[in-house]
Design a protein around this motif. Structure first.
Motif, PDB file in Angstrom:
ATOM      1  N   HIS A 177       7.518   2.672  -8.296  1.00 24.56           N
ATOM      2  CA  HIS A 177       7.026   3.749  -9.157  1.00 24.56           C
ATOM      3  C   HIS A 177       5.720   3.387  -9.861  1.00 24.56           C
ATOM      4  O   HIS A 177       5.319   4.064 -10.817  1.00 24.56           O
ATOM      5  N   GLU A 219       8.381   4.175 -19.468  1.00 21.00           N
ATOM      6  CA  GLU A 219       7.904   4.551 -18.136  1.00 21.00           C
ATOM      7  C   GLU A 219       9.039   4.519 -17.112  1.00 21.00           C
ATOM      8  O   GLU A 219       9.104   5.371 -16.220  1.00 21.00           O
ATOM      9  N   THR A 269       8.992  10.116 -26.758  1.00 31.92           N
ATOM     10  CA  THR A 269       7.592   9.681 -26.749  1.00 31.92           C
ATOM     11  C   THR A 269       6.934   9.933 -28.093  1.00 31.92           C
ATOM     12  O   THR A 269       6.234   9.069 -28.637  1.00 31.92           O
ATOM     13  N   ASP A 285       7.236   0.237 -24.130  1.00 30.46           N
ATOM     14  CA  ASP A 285       6.313   0.985 -23.278  1.00 30.46           C
ATOM     15  C   ASP A 285       6.807   0.972 -21.832  1.00 30.46           C
ATOM     16  O   ASP A 285       6.756   1.993 -21.133  1.00 30.46           O
ATOM     17  N   ILE A 286       7.298  -0.192 -21.397  1.00 29.75           N
ATOM     18  CA  ILE A 286       7.831  -0.304 -20.040  1.00 29.75           C
ATOM     19  C   ILE A 286       9.104   0.517 -19.902  1.00 29.75           C
ATOM     20  O   ILE A 286       9.306   1.243 -18.914  1.00 29.75           O
ATOM     21  N   LYS A 317      11.144   7.586 -17.724  1.00 31.13           N
ATOM     22  CA  LYS A 317      10.491   8.773 -17.182  1.00 31.13           C
ATOM     23  C   LYS A 317      10.668   8.854 -15.667  1.00 31.13           C
ATOM     24  O   LYS A 317      10.935   9.941 -15.121  1.00 31.13           O
ATOM     25  N   ALA A 318      10.531   7.702 -14.999  1.00 31.74           N
ATOM     26  CA  ALA A 318      10.678   7.673 -13.542  1.00 31.74           C
ATOM     27  C   ALA A 318      12.106   7.989 -13.101  1.00 31.74           C
ATOM     28  O   ALA A 318      12.321   8.488 -11.991  1.00 31.74           O
ATOM     29  N   ILE A 361       4.869   1.025 -11.867  1.00 33.21           N
ATOM     30  CA  ILE A 361       5.012   0.660 -13.281  1.00 33.21           C
ATOM     31  C   ILE A 361       4.665  -0.822 -13.425  1.00 33.21           C
ATOM     32  O   ILE A 361       5.274  -1.672 -12.781  1.00 33.21           O
TER      33      ILE A 361
END
Length: 204
Positions: A72, A92, A150, A88-89, A95-96, A74
């Motif tokens: 993805h 992401e 977020t 932050d990771i 979200k994926a 990332i």
């Protein structure tokens, strides 16, 4: 301590469990504190928050996690080769994985949880639950609530950076006050010595 359901002793305890991994993975103090604060409503105790955070970091190098992140696009590290903030990771990855979660909601399946468990384990995946709950556990300005994780996360980072600035300002003012007190003490001491020191005649 005011931002999260954590007293100073709980923050200290949680940091005790998290610090070594945080240093290994180059995490900022702000990122660590937000992660621990977000975890508290989920895992309930400071020690569990520290352990959960530590396990999340350790899972970033698991083959399954690495493969998923590569699939993805990332990145675990920034352009300088340093590890990015864990949340932050997590944001992401979360979200994926939303399409998988939405598919589970429609079908009643458990694919999302199973995938997350394989990558992060029972403790490590707690940070994902904490992240998803940020709109519920984060109080915005004037008691407002946030629509998304977020937005809540961005607000927490901004607020904590402000708190760090206030703490630095307080430290500087305390340092300045200490210097003044030190000068006054030395002046008083010199005056005292001047009036209590023996005269040359006494010394003879």
């Amino acid at each position: 301590a005011n931002m999260f359901p954590m007293t100073m002793d709980k923050i200290t305890m949680a940091m005790g469990y998290a610090t070594e991994s945080a240093v290994t993975y180059n995490q900022s103090l702000e990122s660590v504190i937000i992660s621990l604060g977000a975890l508290m409503p989920v895992v309930k105790t400071a020690s569990k928050a520290g352990v959960a955070y530590r396990n999340t970091l350790a899972a970033l190098v698991r083959p399954r996690t690495v493969a998923f992140m590569e699939k993805h696009s990332i990145k675990a590290r920034d352009d300088e080769g340093k590890y990015r903030d864990a949340l932050d990771i997590v944001a992401e990855i979360d979200k994926a994985m939303q399409p998988l979660r939405q598919a589970d909601i429609k079908s009643g399946g458990q694919s999302y949880e199973a995938q997350l468990h394989k990558m992060f384990g029972i403790r490590g995946k707690s940070l994902f639950a904490a992240y998803s709950m940020l709109p519920e556990t984060t109080m915005g300005p004037g008691g407002t609530r946030f629509e998304t994780s977020t937005e809540a996360y961005a607000y927490l980072k901004t607020k904590l950076m402000g708190a760090a600035g206030a703490a630095a300002d307080l430290a500087n003012r305390m340092r300045f006050s200490t210097e003044i007190i030190d000068k006054r003490f030395n002046a008083s001491l010199n005056t005292c010595l001047l009036y209590t020191s023996p005269s040359p005649r006494d010394l003879s």
